[in-house]
Structure formats: C-alpha cells, structure tokens
Design a protein around this motif. Structure first.
Motif, short mmCIF file in Angstrom:
data_model
loop_
_atom_site.label_atom_id
_atom_site.label_comp_id
_atom_site.label_asym_id
_atom_site.label_seq_id
_atom_site.Cartn_x
_atom_site.Cartn_y
_atom_site.Cartn_z
N UNK A 97 0.83 -1.22 0.00
CA UNK A 97 0.00 0.00 0.00
C UNK A 97 0.86 1.27 0.00
N UNK A 98 0.50 2.18 -0.88
CA UNK A 98 1.20 3.47 -0.97
C UNK A 98 1.16 4.19 0.37
N UNK A 99 2.30 4.72 0.79
CA UNK A 99 2.33 5.55 1.98
C UNK A 99 2.37 4.80 3.29
N UNK A 100 2.26 3.48 3.26
CA UNK A 100 2.30 2.73 4.53
C UNK A 100 3.75 2.37 4.85
N UNK A 101 4.19 2.60 6.08
CA UNK A 101 5.60 2.34 6.40
C UNK A 101 5.93 0.85 6.38
N UNK A 102 7.18 0.55 6.03
CA UNK A 102 7.66 -0.83 6.20
C UNK A 102 7.83 -1.04 7.70
N UNK A 103 7.23 -2.09 8.21
CA UNK A 103 7.26 -2.31 9.67
C UNK A 103 8.65 -2.75 10.11
N UNK A 104 9.22 -2.06 11.09
CA UNK A 104 10.55 -2.48 11.58
C UNK A 104 10.50 -3.89 12.17
N UNK A 105 11.64 -4.61 12.15
CA UNK A 105 11.67 -5.94 12.75
C UNK A 105 11.29 -5.88 14.23
N UNK A 106 10.56 -6.89 14.68
CA UNK A 106 10.20 -6.99 16.10
C UNK A 106 11.21 -7.91 16.79
N UNK A 107 11.97 -7.40 17.77
CA UNK A 107 12.98 -8.26 18.41
C UNK A 107 12.35 -9.50 19.06
N UNK A 108 12.90 -10.65 18.75
CA UNK A 108 12.36 -11.91 19.31
C UNK A 108 12.54 -11.96 20.82
N UNK A 109 13.49 -11.19 21.35
CA UNK A 109 13.71 -11.16 22.80
C UNK A 109 12.48 -10.71 23.57
N UNK A 110 11.59 -10.01 22.91
CA UNK A 110 10.35 -9.60 23.58
C UNK A 110 9.48 -10.80 23.92
N UNK A 111 9.82 -11.97 23.38
CA UNK A 111 9.06 -13.19 23.63
C UNK A 111 9.82 -14.15 24.55
N UNK A 112 10.93 -13.66 25.12
CA UNK A 112 11.77 -14.58 25.89
C UNK A 112 12.37 -13.91 27.13
N UNK A 113 12.64 -12.63 27.02
CA UNK A 113 13.43 -11.95 28.04
C UNK A 113 12.67 -11.85 29.37
N UNK A 114 13.24 -12.37 30.47
CA UNK A 114 12.52 -12.34 31.76
C UNK A 114 12.26 -10.92 32.27
N UNK A 115 13.19 -10.00 31.98
CA UNK A 115 12.98 -8.62 32.45
C UNK A 115 11.82 -7.97 31.70
#
Ligand code: FES
Length: 408
Positions: free
Chosen positions: A25-43
């Motif tokens: 889609x025109x004008x829609x940003x390319x989504x930045x990568x989502x760090x996988x650590x957000x699914x693992x990191x205890x903190x």
C-alpha cells in the motif's frame, strides 16, 4: 451508540478491496523488525506483568460462572491470588483471596459456593460476601482491631453485560473509557445479560509466550496453510480488512468466499454490527490479550491468553451463543459449533510451540511482519507505550510508526 451503516459498509468494502490489492500500500511504512527477545526476556516479561497485566482491564469470567449469591471462582489466569464472589446483592466483586489476620487463603477450591460468609480456615475470621470483616474468635485477646479497616482487599471489578473484567490498578479509569471504540461498536453487549449464554469455558496450557497465540489470532496470513482443511474452506484469506483503534485495540473482517454466507438458526446477538457476522469472521482485539470473535450472528467467543512465565502461557476460551447449553438446539448445533471452532484454534496451538523453541535457542532474532500482520506491530507499540518506552531495554524496543494509521 452502535456502528453506523457507513462504517459497516466501509469495513466490508475494505476487506473486499484487499483481495484485489497486489502491491504494497502506498504511503504505509515498512514495519521495523520486532525483536524476538520480547518473547523470551525475563525482564521484559516482568515489565509486562507489572505495567500491562497489572494496570489494564482484563476479561476474566462470564457471569454465568457465578450464578448465585455466595458463588465464588478463584482466578488462575493471574499470579495474584484473586477470587470473584457474587454477593447477597447479586453483584460480582473481586478480592484478594487473603485473610487480613495473617494472610491465609480464604478459599482453596477452584470454584463453589461459600454460603453467606467467607470464613478463614486458619483462625476462623469471618467476612461478609461484600468483603467486610464481621467477626473473629477470642475478641478479648485483641486490644485495638479496627474492623472497618480490616475488610478484604478489593480489586477493581466491572461487568460489561455478562462479561466480568478486573483491573489490578485501583486508580484505573472506567472500563467503558478503556474499551473505547470497541465498547461503542458492541454497546449492546451491556444489555445481553441472560441472552449471551455461556456454552463452555475451556483452558489449556501452552509452552509459548502469551503473545504468540495472540499474534495468531490477529492475523489471517496463516489461514490458507494451517487451516487449509477447516477455516480456509470458508474464509477468503486475501479479503481481510483491518482497522487499528485506540488503546491498542483493533477490528478485523475476513470475508467468506464469494457466494457464501454464515447461516445458523441462533438468534442474532449484536444487531448494531449489521451483517458483518454474516459475511465473514468479524473480530476485535482488546489490548492486551482478549480476542472477541463472531462465529456467525448468534455465536461469540472470547479468547484470552495469560503469561505464566516468559515462555509459557494459559489459553482460555469462553464459548457463548444466544442459546444456552440447556437449549434443545445445543446438542445438534451448539456443541458441533464449539467443537469445530475449538479444533481450528487448536490447529494454531499445534504449530506455535516450535516458534518458542526457535526463539529460546537463538534461532531467530527478530520477526518480519507484513502489512497484513500490522495488528501484531500495533500490539507491540502499545506494550512499549504502556510500559513506558524508557523502561524497555534499548535492543528490545519497537520504533513507533503506526500512529497516523490508528483510526479511532
Ligand atoms: Fe485467617 Fe488467622 S490467617 S484467621
């Protein structure tokens, strides 16, 4: 307020138009990568527990799970020991399951009826169903107890029609404000006591971070593959229209194949959404962990997924319809409907554990999301905003890009 005809038409036409789109889609940003650590990191998981699950409205029960005064239900969805109790005044309240003498658990059964009182099994302090301390043995051995200050610790609890929500933050705003556009679209739910019947409530442990099943519920990119022999026979994956809403919520319509329409004899539940539940699977995500899914006009189910650790969670589904489990239609229509949709959801749960294994092994360091997976990015942006981005480790943050595309 319900949905306008214009909005209903817009949702349908946008979903149909998606099936014709072949370029980004025109004008829609390319989504930045989502760090996988957000699914693992205890903190990061600890921040979610404190700032997200500790401070937002969470759907936890259907009122039919506590039909009578004295009925109680211990919530196993959260680490905090919280019990729902229906009072003599019929109102459902939430308390810490914690005696104010020395902290013993008042109730240890998962659910039941406690009669007219809550009595601590340790030294027999007695509380009303409304949480007030009404008596304790050997009063002469206490010199300065102020009963008025020793009621059970309450947790914010509001009902939306037959749906029970809690919020661990005592200073949270009203549930209606939090639901925002979702509450407006589905405002009729507040009048569905006795008409949005609970068919079943099932729960299942899953060896994945709580967001992994949520991600599967908010995109349809996988439908043609994971559900090729089930849902994909009815749903046209490419015809998926999405609106990002405020507070991290969103709605989605995936249309049925041309010429198909949901056809059930269940009376419709929410007339204000027009024919959206007839033309496809129409759903909402309520941040952080609730999906509200129409499975046709007379059938709604509510999926929640709850963290039990950085890489484990519990998946709950409340199956509801306009007919109850005691209705004569239940064996022939309701039960097969639940079984079919449950099987579809479990198809997701079969695939998902491999993701957690890969994340934990360091086999993937980030997720690359497509335009049609932007509800997942919306969830992550809202997580960072809710936690406070400065508290999130720099390497785990997601840059906010979706602000201009949030519609209401
Ligand atoms: Fe409950 Fe003592 S801990 S009465």
């Amino acid at each position: 307020m319900t949905m306008s005809v214009t909005l209903i038409d817009t949702i349908k036409s946008r979903a149909a138009a998606e099936a014709e789109r072949s370029t980004y889609p025109d004008g829609f940003p390319i989504l930045p990568p989502v760090p996988a650590g957000r699914y693992r990191d205890p903190d990061f998981a600890a921040l979610e527990a404190e700032a997200v699950f500790g401070r937002t409205w969470l759907f936890v029960a259907h009122t039919e799970e506590l039909p009578e005064p004295g009925d109680f239900r211990l919530l196993d969805q959260l680490p905090q020991p919280i019990v729902l109790v229906r009072g003599q005044d019929e109102r459902i309240r939430a308390f810490y399951n914690t005696c104010k003498h020395r902290g013993a658990a008042l109730l240890d059964e998962a659910e039941g009826n406690t009669g007219r009182r809550l009595t601590c099994p340790y030294h027999n302090w007695v509380y009303s169903l409304e949480g007030a301390l009404v008596g304790y043995p050997e009063a002469g051995n206490f010199a300065d107890l102020d009963r008025d200050c020793l009621g059970l610790t309450t947790v914010r609890c509001e009902v939306w029609g037959p749906l029970v929500f809690i919020n661990l933050n005592p200073d949270a705003g009203p549930l209606t404000d939090y639901l925002g556009a979702v509450g407006e679209d589905l405002s009729e739910i507040s009048e569905l006591n006795g008409r949005l019947r609970l068919a079943d409530h099932r729960a299942r442990e899953v060896p994945v971070n709580w967001k992994i099943p949520v991600d599967a519920n908010v995109e349809t990119y996988h439908v043609n593959y994971v559900h090729r022999d089930t849902a994909a026979k009815g749903l046209r994956q490419a015809a998926t229209g999405i609106q990002l809403l405020g507070n991290g919520h969103s709605r989605m319509l995936v249309r049925l194949h041309d010429g198909m329409q949901f056809d059930t004899p269940f009376p419709p539940l929410v007339g204000g959404v027009g024919d959206l539940p007839l033309v496809g699977t129409f759903s909402y995500h309520v941040f952080p962990n609730l999906s509200i899914v129409f499975g046709g006009p007379g059938f709604l189910f509510f999926i929640t997924n709850w963290p039990t650790g950085p890489g484990t969670s519990t998946y709950h589904v409340h199956w509801c319809s306009s007919v109850g489990p005691d209705d004569e239609l239940a064996p022939t229509l309701l039960e097969p409907f639940v079984e079919f949709n449950q099987a579809v959801l479990f198809e997701d749960l079969k695939v998902l554990p491999g993701i957690q294994v890969s994340i934990d092994a360091g086999g993937i360091d980030s997720f690359r999301l497509s335009y049609q997976e932007r509800r997942i990015y919306h969830l992550h942006e809202t997580l960072d905003r809710t936690i406070g981005v400065e508290r999130v480790a720099e390497q785990l943050r997601v840059p906010p890009v979706l602000g201009p595309f949030v519609e209401a």
